[in-house]
Design a protein around this motif. Structure first.
Motif, short mmCIF file in Angstrom:
data_model
loop_
_atom_site.label_atom_id
_atom_site.label_comp_id
_atom_site.label_asym_id
_atom_site.label_seq_id
_atom_site.Cartn_x
_atom_site.Cartn_y
_atom_site.Cartn_z
N LEU A 1 -9.88 -5.39 3.43
CA LEU A 1 -8.44 -5.62 3.35
C LEU A 1 -8.11 -7.11 3.32
O LEU A 1 -7.25 -7.55 2.55
CB LEU A 1 -7.73 -4.92 4.51
N ALA A 2 -8.79 -7.90 4.13
CA ALA A 2 -8.56 -9.34 4.16
C ALA A 2 -8.89 -9.97 2.81
O ALA A 2 -8.15 -10.84 2.32
CB ALA A 2 -9.38 -9.99 5.27
N ALA A 3 -9.98 -9.53 2.19
CA ALA A 3 -10.38 -10.07 0.88
C ALA A 3 -9.34 -9.76 -0.20
O ALA A 3 -9.21 -10.50 -1.17
CB ALA A 3 -11.74 -9.51 0.47
N ARG A 4 -8.59 -8.69 0.00
CA ARG A 4 -7.54 -8.29 -0.96
C ARG A 4 -6.16 -8.75 -0.51
O ARG A 4 -5.16 -8.36 -1.10
CB ARG A 4 -7.58 -6.77 -1.14
N ASN A 5 -6.11 -9.55 0.56
CA ASN A 5 -4.84 -10.07 1.11
C ASN A 5 -3.87 -8.95 1.49
O ASN A 5 -2.66 -9.08 1.30
CB ASN A 5 -4.18 -11.05 0.14
N ILE A 6 -4.41 -7.88 2.04
CA ILE A 6 -3.60 -6.77 2.52
C ILE A 6 -3.49 -6.91 4.04
O ILE A 6 -4.48 -6.80 4.75
CB ILE A 6 -4.20 -5.41 2.13
N THR A 7 -2.28 -7.18 4.51
CA THR A 7 -2.09 -7.44 5.94
C THR A 7 -1.46 -6.29 6.70
O THR A 7 -1.57 -6.21 7.91
CB THR A 7 -1.21 -8.69 6.14
N ASP A 8 -0.78 -5.39 6.00
CA ASP A 8 -0.10 -4.29 6.69
C ASP A 8 -0.37 -2.97 5.97
O ASP A 8 0.54 -2.38 5.38
CB ASP A 8 1.40 -4.58 6.76
N PRO A 9 -1.62 -2.48 6.02
CA PRO A 9 -1.93 -1.23 5.31
C PRO A 9 -1.36 -0.02 6.03
O PRO A 9 -1.14 -0.05 7.24
CB PRO A 9 -3.45 -1.20 5.32
N ALA A 10 -1.12 1.03 5.27
CA ALA A 10 -0.71 2.31 5.84
C ALA A 10 -1.92 3.24 5.79
O ALA A 10 -2.41 3.54 4.70
CB ALA A 10 0.46 2.89 5.05
N LEU A 11 -2.41 3.65 6.95
CA LEU A 11 -3.56 4.55 7.00
C LEU A 11 -3.11 5.99 6.86
O LEU A 11 -2.13 6.41 7.49
CB LEU A 11 -4.33 4.38 8.31
N VAL A 12 -3.84 6.74 6.03
CA VAL A 12 -3.54 8.15 5.78
C VAL A 12 -4.84 8.93 5.87
O VAL A 12 -5.78 8.68 5.10
CB VAL A 12 -2.92 8.35 4.37
N GLY A 13 -4.91 9.87 6.81
CA GLY A 13 -6.10 10.71 6.97
C GLY A 13 -5.92 12.06 6.31
O GLY A 13 -4.82 12.62 6.32
N ILE A 14 -6.99 12.56 5.71
CA ILE A 14 -6.99 13.88 5.09
C ILE A 14 -7.45 14.89 6.15
O ILE A 14 -8.51 14.72 6.76
CB ILE A 14 -7.92 13.93 3.86
N HIS A 15 -6.65 15.95 6.37
CA HIS A 15 -6.99 16.97 7.37
C HIS A 15 -8.33 17.61 7.05
O HIS A 15 -8.62 17.86 5.91
CB HIS A 15 -5.92 18.08 7.40
N THR A 16 -9.14 17.84 8.01
CA THR A 16 -8.96 17.60 9.42
C THR A 16 -9.79 16.40 9.84
O THR A 16 -9.31 15.53 10.56
CB THR A 16 -9.38 18.86 10.23
N GLY A 17 -11.03 16.34 9.40
CA GLY A 17 -11.93 15.27 9.81
C GLY A 17 -11.44 13.89 9.43
O GLY A 17 -11.64 12.93 10.17
N GLY A 18 -10.81 13.77 8.27
CA GLY A 18 -10.30 12.47 7.85
C GLY A 18 -9.20 11.95 8.76
O GLY A 18 -9.07 10.75 8.97
N VAL A 19 -8.43 12.86 9.35
CA VAL A 19 -7.40 12.46 10.31
C VAL A 19 -8.06 11.90 11.56
O VAL A 19 -7.64 10.87 12.10
CB VAL A 19 -6.46 13.64 10.65
N TRP A 20 -9.13 12.55 12.02
CA TRP A 20 -9.84 12.06 13.21
C TRP A 20 -10.41 10.67 12.97
O TRP A 20 -10.30 9.80 13.83
CB TRP A 20 -10.96 13.01 13.60
N VAL A 21 -11.01 10.46 11.80
CA VAL A 21 -11.58 9.15 11.46
C VAL A 21 -10.46 8.12 11.33
O VAL A 21 -10.58 7.00 11.83
CB VAL A 21 -12.43 9.23 10.18
N ALA A 22 -9.35 8.50 10.69
CA ALA A 22 -8.22 7.58 10.53
C ALA A 22 -7.63 7.19 11.88
O ALA A 22 -7.26 6.03 12.08
CB ALA A 22 -7.15 8.21 9.64
N GLU A 23 -7.54 8.13 12.80
CA GLU A 23 -7.03 7.82 14.14
C GLU A 23 -7.90 6.78 14.82
O GLU A 23 -7.40 5.83 15.45
CB GLU A 23 -6.95 9.09 15.00
N GLU A 24 -9.20 6.93 14.69
CA GLU A 24 -10.12 5.97 15.32
C GLU A 24 -10.04 4.61 14.64
O GLU A 24 -10.03 3.58 15.31
CB GLU A 24 -11.56 6.51 15.28
#
Length: 159
Positions: free
Chosen positions: A12-35
């Motif tokens: 994200l830093a290399a792409r100058n992205i400072t405020d990303p919005a994280l989106v997890g795909i149910h179900t396991g992706g949500v758990w990973v996104a939360e972490e």
């Protein structure tokens, strides 16, 4: 997870992205996104997607009994989205998630982060950030359990 969070932060830093919005795909992706959300000390809300109705094999698989509503508590239009899933295999889940996301608007960018890539692609998707690449036998799959603690197990499917 620690290395994956560091890799994502660097990406994200290399792409100058400072405020990303994280989106997890149910179900396991949500758990990973939360972490990841916790490890990156994100202050914005976490989005979740249930792609059940967007899958191209919906007619064969039918409706899963635990369908959940998607929640995107931020504006998708022009946002920098980090789409998170637990396992990247065929690419069909990612295709469905992208279709669903674009129903909400056109993001400025989408970064794909996955915990495991097992490389059995049917569609041309690659993760920008990957926790681990796994070389599994055709009769094996990886299953994530969680949300706390997150635990992965390699299972052998019965013939």
């Amino acid at each position: 997870m620690a290395r994956m969070a560091d890799d994502l932060q660097q990406h994200l830093a290399a792409r100058n992205i400072t405020d990303p919005a994280l989106v997890g795909i149910h179900t396991g992706g949500v758990w990973v996104a939360e972490e990841l959300h916790r490890r990156l000390a994100q202050t914005g809300p976490l989005g979740t997607l249930d792609i059940s109705f967007y899958r191209d094999d919906f007619s064969r698989r039918g409706l899963h009994p635990s369908v959940r509503p998607s929640a995107l508590p931020f504006e998708v239009e022009n946002a920098h989205i980090v789409l998170v899933d637990d396992v990247l295999m065929s690419g069909r889940t990612i295709r469905a998630a992208l279709n669903l996301l674009f129903d909400y608007g056109r993001p400025a960018s989408i970064t794909l982060a996955v915990l495991f890539d097992i490389g059995r692609r049917e569609m041309p998707f690659a993760a920008d950030v990957c926790g681990e690449h796994l070389a599994l036998a055709p009769d094996q799959r990886v299953e994530l359990r969680g949300p706390a603690p997150l635990e992965a197990e390699i299972l052998t499917l019965k013939a």
